[in-house]
Design an enzyme around this catalytic site. Structure first.
Site, PDB file in Angstrom:
ATOM      1  N   SER A 123      45.846  40.067  38.607  1.00 24.68           N
ATOM      2  CA  SER A 123      45.261  38.762  38.271  1.00 24.68           C
ATOM      3  C   SER A 123      44.658  38.809  36.883  1.00 24.68           C
ATOM      4  O   SER A 123      44.205  39.878  36.425  1.00 24.68           O
ATOM      5  CB  SER A 123      44.162  38.470  39.295  1.00 24.68           C
ATOM      6  OG  SER A 123      43.348  37.418  38.852  1.00 24.68           O
ATOM      7  N   TYR A 147      35.962  41.125  44.162  1.00 25.81           N
ATOM      8  CA  TYR A 147      37.408  40.846  44.254  1.00 25.81           C
ATOM      9  C   TYR A 147      38.115  41.379  43.002  1.00 25.81           C
ATOM     10  O   TYR A 147      39.124  42.089  43.097  1.00 25.81           O
ATOM     11  CB  TYR A 147      37.641  39.330  44.396  1.00 25.81           C
ATOM     12  CG  TYR A 147      39.072  38.918  44.122  1.00 25.81           C
ATOM     13  CD1 TYR A 147      40.087  39.223  45.023  1.00 25.81           C
ATOM     14  CD2 TYR A 147      39.418  38.230  42.944  1.00 25.81           C
ATOM     15  CE1 TYR A 147      41.407  38.850  44.760  1.00 25.81           C
ATOM     16  CE2 TYR A 147      40.726  37.854  42.681  1.00 25.81           C
ATOM     17  CZ  TYR A 147      41.720  38.171  43.590  1.00 25.81           C
ATOM     18  OH  TYR A 147      43.018  37.815  43.327  1.00 25.81           O
ATOM     19  N   LYS A 151      41.203  44.490  42.135  1.00 29.19           N
ATOM     20  CA  LYS A 151      42.422  44.417  41.315  1.00 29.19           C
ATOM     21  C   LYS A 151      42.420  45.538  40.267  1.00 29.19           C
ATOM     22  O   LYS A 151      43.437  46.178  40.029  1.00 29.19           O
ATOM     23  CB  LYS A 151      42.546  43.048  40.641  1.00 29.19           C
ATOM     24  CG  LYS A 151      42.757  41.897  41.607  1.00 29.19           C
ATOM     25  CD  LYS A 151      44.079  42.003  42.359  1.00 29.19           C
ATOM     26  CE  LYS A 151      44.278  40.921  43.382  1.00 29.19           C
ATOM     27  NZ  LYS A 151      45.353  41.183  44.343  1.00 29.19           N
TER      28      LYS A 151
END
Ligand code: NAD
Ligand code: UFG
Length: 341
Positions: A123, A147, A151
């Site tokens: 992302s 979050y 990644k």
């Protein structure tokens, strides 16, 4: 190729399965249905006119992974993961377990087979507080929430693995803001509860499920004061995955590639395009800024063009028209067909 797709029934996974089938690949998917319904894949099979096996399996089940991956695949496309930023702040260890340890199990299971090809859903959140637009793949990485940290951790795991074992070919695809739906209106985004993201919130306002759109911030240093993002049509994104799969042999170990359009639109521009698609005005109010939001982020998408031979072709009007077709045709998402856990 015979491709295993994790998180297959989710928003992006289902669109990718459809484009993989359309491109002639054999596809097996798995999902634990924590945030999706198997109905999406039923519709993918109808749309493609091709068979596809969907298995209920959790990334955190190493034995189950061994059994499935042991069947033999040429490549794995890894979408499975939790993605709600707010929830990740409340439950960071759940996010670490699911996204990071889950991926560790997946890679370990792959290592017990000859399969060394992976396409991973990263992302643009890995760019942290963006310093300069457009953002290219060399921009420094940092995590601004748990979050985003997952990644970064998975990207690092892939870089390390590929440095150790030269057989690995890994595409770390850094998505910008995926929106829209398949043009058939049969598959699309089906968020649970009140949507956090702009497009589903705008669509639900247009159908009257929400009173008005909260425009988070009207005083950013952008052309109209509202936040600017690089919205990318989910079908373009899915086609970017098919292109990455085709080009994986040219990858040197693990390499990151942005998937965006290279163009930013403001919140007000997106609302105006959605109003045009819906044929009605969409009520909205300028509110205070949402904590943690960047003023503007858009991609330098030139590496994807060079390396994958891929560019996004669907514009904001099409993103809104397709999102609207999905929203009006499926007001309750996958609704009664939804048996998610
Ligand atoms: P989604 O929630 O619709 O799809 C993810 C799927 O993974 C869901 O079907 C869910 O049930 C499944 N899943 C979650 N944990 C699992 C587990 N432990 N085992 C098996 N299945 C599991 O989300 P999406 O928008 O399709 O996102 C797909 C991937 O792309 C995610 O990794 C996400 O972080 C990443 N991504 C999404 C966006 C976005 O804005 N949608 C942006 C950048 C990156
Ligand atoms: N926005 C509003 N009102 C809303 C929702 C959003 O004004 O109700 C604004 C935001 O302030 C931002 C823009 O619309 O300017 C886009 O917001 P989204 O929440 O749709 O998307 P973000 O860019 O904040 O983040 C999303 C995902 C992240 C992911 C990132 C990049 O939520 O998880 O895209 O892929 F990391």
């Amino acid at each position: 190729m015979k491709v295993l797709v994790t998180g297959a029934s989710g928003f992006i996974g289902s669109h990718a399965c459809l484009e993989l089938l359309n491109a002639g690949h054999e596809v097996v998917g798995f999902d634990n249905f924590s945030n999706s319904s198997p109905e999406s894949i039923e519709r993918v099979k109808t749309l493609s006119g091709k068979p596809m096996r969907l298995v209920k399996l959790d990334l955190r089940d190493p034995d189950g992974l061994d059994a499935l991956i042991g069947e033999g695949f040429d490549a794995v496309m890894h979408f499975a993961g939790l993605k709600a930023v707010g929830e990740s702040v409340e439950k960071p260890s759940l996010y670490h377990d699911n996204n990071v340890l889950g991926t560790h199990h997946l890679l370990a299971a792959m290592e017990r087979t000859p399969c060394r090809k992976l396409v991973f859903s990263s992302s643009c959140t890995v760019y942290g507080a963006v310093e300069k637009n457009p953002v290219d793949e060399r921009h420094p990485r940092s995590a601004v929430n748990p979050y985003g940290k997952t990644k970064l951790d998975v990207e690092d795991m892939c870089y390390e693995l590929a440095a150790e074992d030269k057989r690995w070919k890994i595409a770390l695809l850094r998505y910008f803001n995926p929106v829209g739906a398949h043009e058939s209106g049969r598959i699309g985004e089906d968020p649970q509860g009140v949507p956090n993201n702009l497009m589903p919130y705008v669509m639900q306002t247009a159908v009257g499920r929400r009173e008005f759109v909260n425009v988070w911030g009207g005083d950013y240093p952008t052309h109209d004061g509202t936040g600017v993002r690089d919205y990318i049509h989910v079908v373009d994104l899915a086609l970017g995955h098919v292109a990455a799969l085709d080009k994986l042999d040219s990858f040197k170990g693990a390499q990151a590639v942005n998937l965006g359009t290279g163009r930013g639109y403001s919140v007000l521009e997106l609302i105006a395009a959605a109003a045009k698609a819906a044929g009605k005005s969409i009520p909205h109010k300028i509110m205070p800024r949402r904590p943690g939001d960047a003023p503007a982020v858009w991609a330098d998408a030139s590496l994807a063009k060079k390396k994958l031979g891929w560019t996004a072709t669907r514009d904001l009007d099409q993103m809104c028209a397709d999102a609207w077709r999905w929203q009006t045709g499926n007001p309750a998402g996958y609704g009664a067909a939804d048996v998610r856990a």
